[in-house]
Design a protein around this motif. Structure first.
Motif, PDB file in Angstrom:
ATOM      1  N   VAL A 243     108.046  24.599  25.149  1.00 17.75           N
ATOM      2  CA  VAL A 243     106.691  24.930  25.566  1.00 17.75           C
ATOM      3  C   VAL A 243     106.224  23.886  26.574  1.00 17.75           C
ATOM      4  N   TYR A 244     105.838  24.323  27.790  1.00 20.11           N
ATOM      5  CA  TYR A 244     105.317  23.433  28.830  1.00 20.11           C
ATOM      6  C   TYR A 244     103.801  23.611  28.879  1.00 20.11           C
ATOM      7  N   THR A 245     103.088  22.527  28.683  1.00 20.25           N
ATOM      8  CA  THR A 245     101.625  22.586  28.707  1.00 20.25           C
ATOM      9  C   THR A 245     101.107  21.566  29.713  1.00 20.25           C
ATOM     10  N   GLU A 246     100.333  22.004  30.697  1.00 21.56           N
ATOM     11  CA  GLU A 246      99.769  21.127  31.709  1.00 21.56           C
ATOM     12  C   GLU A 246      98.262  21.060  31.528  1.00 21.56           C
ATOM     13  N   ASN A 247      97.757  19.821  31.462  1.00 22.44           N
ATOM     14  CA  ASN A 247      96.312  19.594  31.280  1.00 22.44           C
ATOM     15  C   ASN A 247      95.779  20.426  30.118  1.00 22.44           C
ATOM     16  N   ASN A 251      94.177  24.542  28.766  1.00 26.30           N
ATOM     17  CA  ASN A 251      95.003  25.479  27.997  1.00 26.30           C
ATOM     18  C   ASN A 251      95.977  26.242  28.885  1.00 26.30           C
ATOM     19  N   SER A 252      96.630  25.536  29.773  1.00 28.63           N
ATOM     20  CA  SER A 252      97.624  26.143  30.661  1.00 28.63           C
ATOM     21  C   SER A 252      99.012  25.828  30.116  1.00 28.63           C
ATOM     22  N   SER A 253      99.692  26.841  29.577  1.00 33.50           N
ATOM     23  CA  SER A 253     100.996  26.600  28.977  1.00 33.50           C
ATOM     24  C   SER A 253     101.929  27.771  29.246  1.00 33.50           C
ATOM     25  N   ALA A 254     103.232  27.485  29.144  1.00 30.98           N
ATOM     26  CA  ALA A 254     104.270  28.503  29.317  1.00 30.98           C
ATOM     27  C   ALA A 254     105.394  28.222  28.339  1.00 30.98           C
ATOM     28  N   THR A 255     105.970  29.276  27.763  1.00 35.85           N
ATOM     29  CA  THR A 255     107.034  29.143  26.772  1.00 35.85           C
ATOM     30  C   THR A 255     108.316  29.761  27.313  1.00 35.85           C
ATOM     31  N   THR A 256     109.416  29.023  27.195  1.00 38.04           N
ATOM     32  CA  THR A 256     110.721  29.544  27.594  1.00 38.04           C
ATOM     33  C   THR A 256     111.703  29.368  26.446  1.00 38.04           C
ATOM     34  N   LYS A 257     112.707  30.235  26.390  1.00 38.66           N
ATOM     35  CA  LYS A 257     113.733  30.143  25.371  1.00 38.66           C
ATOM     36  C   LYS A 257     114.627  28.955  25.662  1.00 38.66           C
ATOM     37  N   LEU A 258     114.901  28.189  24.644  1.00 37.69           N
ATOM     38  CA  LEU A 258     115.681  26.963  24.800  1.00 37.69           C
ATOM     39  C   LEU A 258     117.148  27.253  24.525  1.00 37.69           C
TER      40      LEU A 258
END
Length: 409
Positions: A243-247, A251-258
């Motif tokens: 999960v990448y969360t910026e600031n 509440n700006s986040s993106a989820t990618t499969k690891l």
């Protein structure tokens, strides 16, 4: 029997609710975390030995063959816990942490005159760290701060069988289902804040074999016990997400499969010997070697090495058995343990030395074992981070008799 079962169920609920956070060490960052001391307090107090120890009134997780020494009270419940205080020092300062947890919940019983069965739940590894570092900015002489945090660990659910070949020789085997989630969070602070959170779920089975052989020398009143174990190399399959969360305030986040690489538990070989003199004075020695050098795929990029662990323990038992005076039923234990370590940081081995003392209190159908240990990690190397820790181990063993045929109705 019913009252004992109720006590175990209450303790089991507490065990399930929390099974990690036993070793708040920055070194738990590496691989699948720090290996926990999850054995019975008796073994830990004896320098983490147990490969060649018989276990008539407790559960010895070191060697499944020891199940065949369960005594006349043919069912044993084991509940163990740990309280640990870590002092972590580096050139940045000193940090102190205290944590505690259950470390073992087990049941063992005699099925027949030759066959014995046990089941247990143990938190095998733990990840619990938080530290700050800096990363250079490419093409400049500047750096930016990065914070690393981790939590979670691997738990195992195991089933053991012990078989008595004859009065002197026993063998045993154990199957474990390893499972758990490890969370790793990296927070990068520049003109904005970026948080990278990885949750990795591990699953996999592992297998082990053990044997014990004892010989009594009547003239010398000496019992010699030899033991050996093999924990076979096994795989841990990994799945997870990032999960990448910026600031975070926006509440700006993106989820990618690891696509995480699977990890491995190494081949481990252990030898042990114990000598009991006059049924009172016990000397125990263990040596184990773990082939971490064969572990290639891990979450971190460290290179691992063969791990050698040496244990030495001494026990003084009561002069009289079943004395009505509690002070005459005390068992005194002392131990030393040296762990060479299995990874290097800045080309330095992170080894560990531990000294332990313990007290066993024998009561009717209950054995209480209390142990204290003091240890140092990074003691023989010029490590950037050194640890001193104090730990208090407690094990309670409930002894009961099941399946006894009634002769009078």
């Amino acid at each position: 029997m019913n009252q004992t079962i109720k006590i175990i169920i209450i303790l089991a609920f507490g065990f399930v609710q929390k099974t990690f956070a036993q070793d708040s060490s920055p070194y738990s960052y590496f691989g699948i975390g720090t290996l926990n001391s999850v054995d019975n307090t008796r073994n830990i107090s004896l320098g983490n030995t147990g490969i060649a120890l018989e276990a008539p009134d407790y559960i010895n997780s070191k060697n499944p063959a020891s199940l065949t020494s369960i005594g006349i009270q043919n069912v044993i419940f084991d509940v163990s816990g740990l309280l640990k205080s870590n002092t972590i020092s580096s050139n940045r300062g000193t940090d102190r942490r205290i944590n505690g947890n259950f470390t073992n919940l087990g049941l063992a019983m005699r099925v027949s005159n030759k066959l014995y069965l046990a089941a247990s739940v143990q938190p095998t590894t733990s990840t619990d760290y938080k530290f700050v570092s800096t990363v250079p900015i490419e093409g400049t002489s500047d750096t930016y701060p990065i914070t690393y945090e981790g939590s979670g660990g691997i738990t195992n659910l195991g089933v053991s069988l012990g078989y008595k070949i004859d009065n002197n020789w026993s063998v045993g085997g154990k199957v474990k289902n390893n499972f758990g989630t490890i969370s790793r969070v990296e927070t990068i602070t520049t003109t904005s804040e970026l948080e990278i959170s990885r949750n990795i779920r591990y699953t996999g089975f592992s297998y082990s074999l053990g044997t014990q052989f004892n010989k009594y020398f009547q003239k010398e009143r000496l019992l010699l016990t030899l033991g050996a174990i093999v924990n076979f190399k096994s795989n841990l399959n990994a799945k997870g997400e990032t999960v990448y969360t910026e600031n975070r305030e926006y509440n700006s986040s993106a989820t990618t499969k690891l696509s995480s690489r699977s990890s491995t538990l190494p081949l481990e070989i252990g030898l042990g010997v114990s000598v009991l003199k006059n049924d009172r004075y016990l000397l125990s020695l263990d040596y184990t070697q773990s082939h971490w050098n064969e572990v290639k795929n891990t979450v971190t990029n460290e290179k691992y090495y063969k791990q050698d662990v040496y244990g030495l323990g001494f026990e003084i038992r009561p002069a009289r058995k079943n004395s009505p005076n509690l002070s005459e039923n005390l068992i005194y234990r002392f131990g030393l343990n040296y762990d060479k370590g299995y990874y290097k940081v800045n080309n330095r081995e992170i080894n560990k030395m531990e000294a332990t003392v313990g007290l066993g209190i024998l009561m009717n159908k209950i054995n209480l074992n209390i142990g204290y240990g003091f240890g140092k990690r990074g003691v023989f190397t010029n490590a950037a981070i050194k640890e001193n820790y104090h730990m208090l181990n407690i094990s309670v063993d409930f002894l009961d008799r099941w399946f006894i045929k009634r002769y009078i109705n």
